[in-house]
Enzyme design. Sequence first.
Site, PDB file in Angstrom:
ATOM      1  N   CYS A 258       0.803  -0.895  -0.166  1.00  0.00           N
ATOM      2  CA  CYS A 258       0.576   0.385  -0.294  1.00  0.00           C
ATOM      3  C   CYS A 258       0.621   1.286  -0.227  1.00  0.00           C
ATOM      4  O   CYS A 258       0.840   2.594  -0.704  1.00  0.00           O
ATOM      5  CB  CYS A 258      -0.904   0.252   0.904  1.00  0.00           C
ATOM      6  SG  CYS A 258      -1.706  -0.797   0.847  1.00  0.00           S
ATOM      7  N   PHE A 259       1.837   0.917   0.511  1.00  0.00           N
ATOM      8  CA  PHE A 259       2.668   2.503   0.036  1.00  0.00           C
ATOM      9  C   PHE A 259       3.234   2.977  -0.881  1.00  0.00           C
ATOM     10  O   PHE A 259       4.471   3.684  -0.696  1.00  0.00           O
ATOM     11  CB  PHE A 259       3.931   2.397   1.644  1.00  0.00           C
ATOM     12  CG  PHE A 259       5.087   1.603   1.987  1.00  0.00           C
ATOM     13  CD1 PHE A 259       5.659   2.059   0.493  1.00  0.00           C
ATOM     14  CD2 PHE A 259       4.875  -0.283   2.458  1.00  0.00           C
ATOM     15  CE1 PHE A 259       6.957   0.459   0.760  1.00  0.00           C
ATOM     16  CE2 PHE A 259       5.962  -0.827   1.982  1.00  0.00           C
ATOM     17  CZ  PHE A 259       7.241  -0.880   1.305  1.00  0.00           C
TER      18      PHE A 259
END
Length: 392
Positions: A189-190
């Site tokens: 997700c990052f």
Amino acid sequence: MLNQIASPTQEYLKKKFMNKNQIENIPPKNSVYIQAIATMVPSHCYSQQESLEQSKTLMAKTPAEEHFLERIFTGSEIDQRFSVIDDFKAEEQKSKDSTRQLYPSSEDYLPEPSTAQRNKIFSKASRQLSHAVTEKLFNENPTLKPEDVTHLITVSCTGFQAPGFDYHLVESLGLNRSIPRFHIGFMGCFAAFPALKLANEICSNNSEANVLVVHCEICSIHLKFKFDPNTQIANAIFSDGCSAAWVSARKPQGRALRFSQFQSEIIPNTETEMTWDLGNLGFDMQLSRNVPGLLHGIAKDTVNKLVKSENALLWAIHPGGKAILDEWQRALSLDENALDVSRKVLRNYGNMSSVTIYFVLLEFLQSDKTGELFTAAFGPGLTVESALMELG
């Protein structure tokens, strides 16, 4: 705020190897901006209630399991999510070709598809969606043409193929065939932040560069029937989406996001708290219930490393889930409405992994808000990536 900033690499070299006179003689780097963002989701939409009923039918074997599913789906603060497949739609709602795209035609949807079968869907969908969202970016920004793009960065953690959708973007959009291409894969997700840091490095050293950053995440193909908390929480929050962003040092003609600072942090002793691995039946996610609390513990320190005061900041936080947003808000004692944009994206789209933060940033670009914007995302490791940007 400074009009021109040094890149992270330049700052490191200055501190590590140069004396004061050498530092003063280094010319300032270009200011770099996210000039525009386009986002897109697939055409198949499932309400959270539809997903809950389907999950109960296919996966719950006891009243206790049904109750667990009801609790996590209804408590997610998600109204709807999108998928590249319509296999779980009622027959009358499906496309004319009623053959399931991924799952077998059996009543119980078994046997579950292999990783290879799921990845085949990813390969096709990632080409189509990445092309469509980038074409949308060009159409909405006529001053940027395909021949103007000097670098291409692509990002995904939900599938693999070589040549990948980066290659197909060059061919389908008519980009320069000698364009430098970079793919950031399997960071979770990052991953938007490593991609934007790379784009910033390129543009801060080359005022003529136009970097195209394209994300495509097809999370829904990794749905699993295994009944355990990690699997079912993932089933309840993840969805599909894509984004395209134009990054350059060109003076913006309208609203833009100017990069100020980036930061990366690994929370110690959290390697197993969130993992994303290859399994025989798709990718396997391990998502510890400790994650929101761990992010609560690091939130204030993360912010204070980039800014002296968080009081006047705008907040673009990755909506990884309701509990994550709640803990971030609680840790910083933020106003009730401070994370409304993140919550809106979560409600309308769910968690689209690395793509999601672009939906949040686009909401800010389309608003009338101005000022310093703090943005962050979280992923396997447990890793926290954050940035300070100037919105205006």
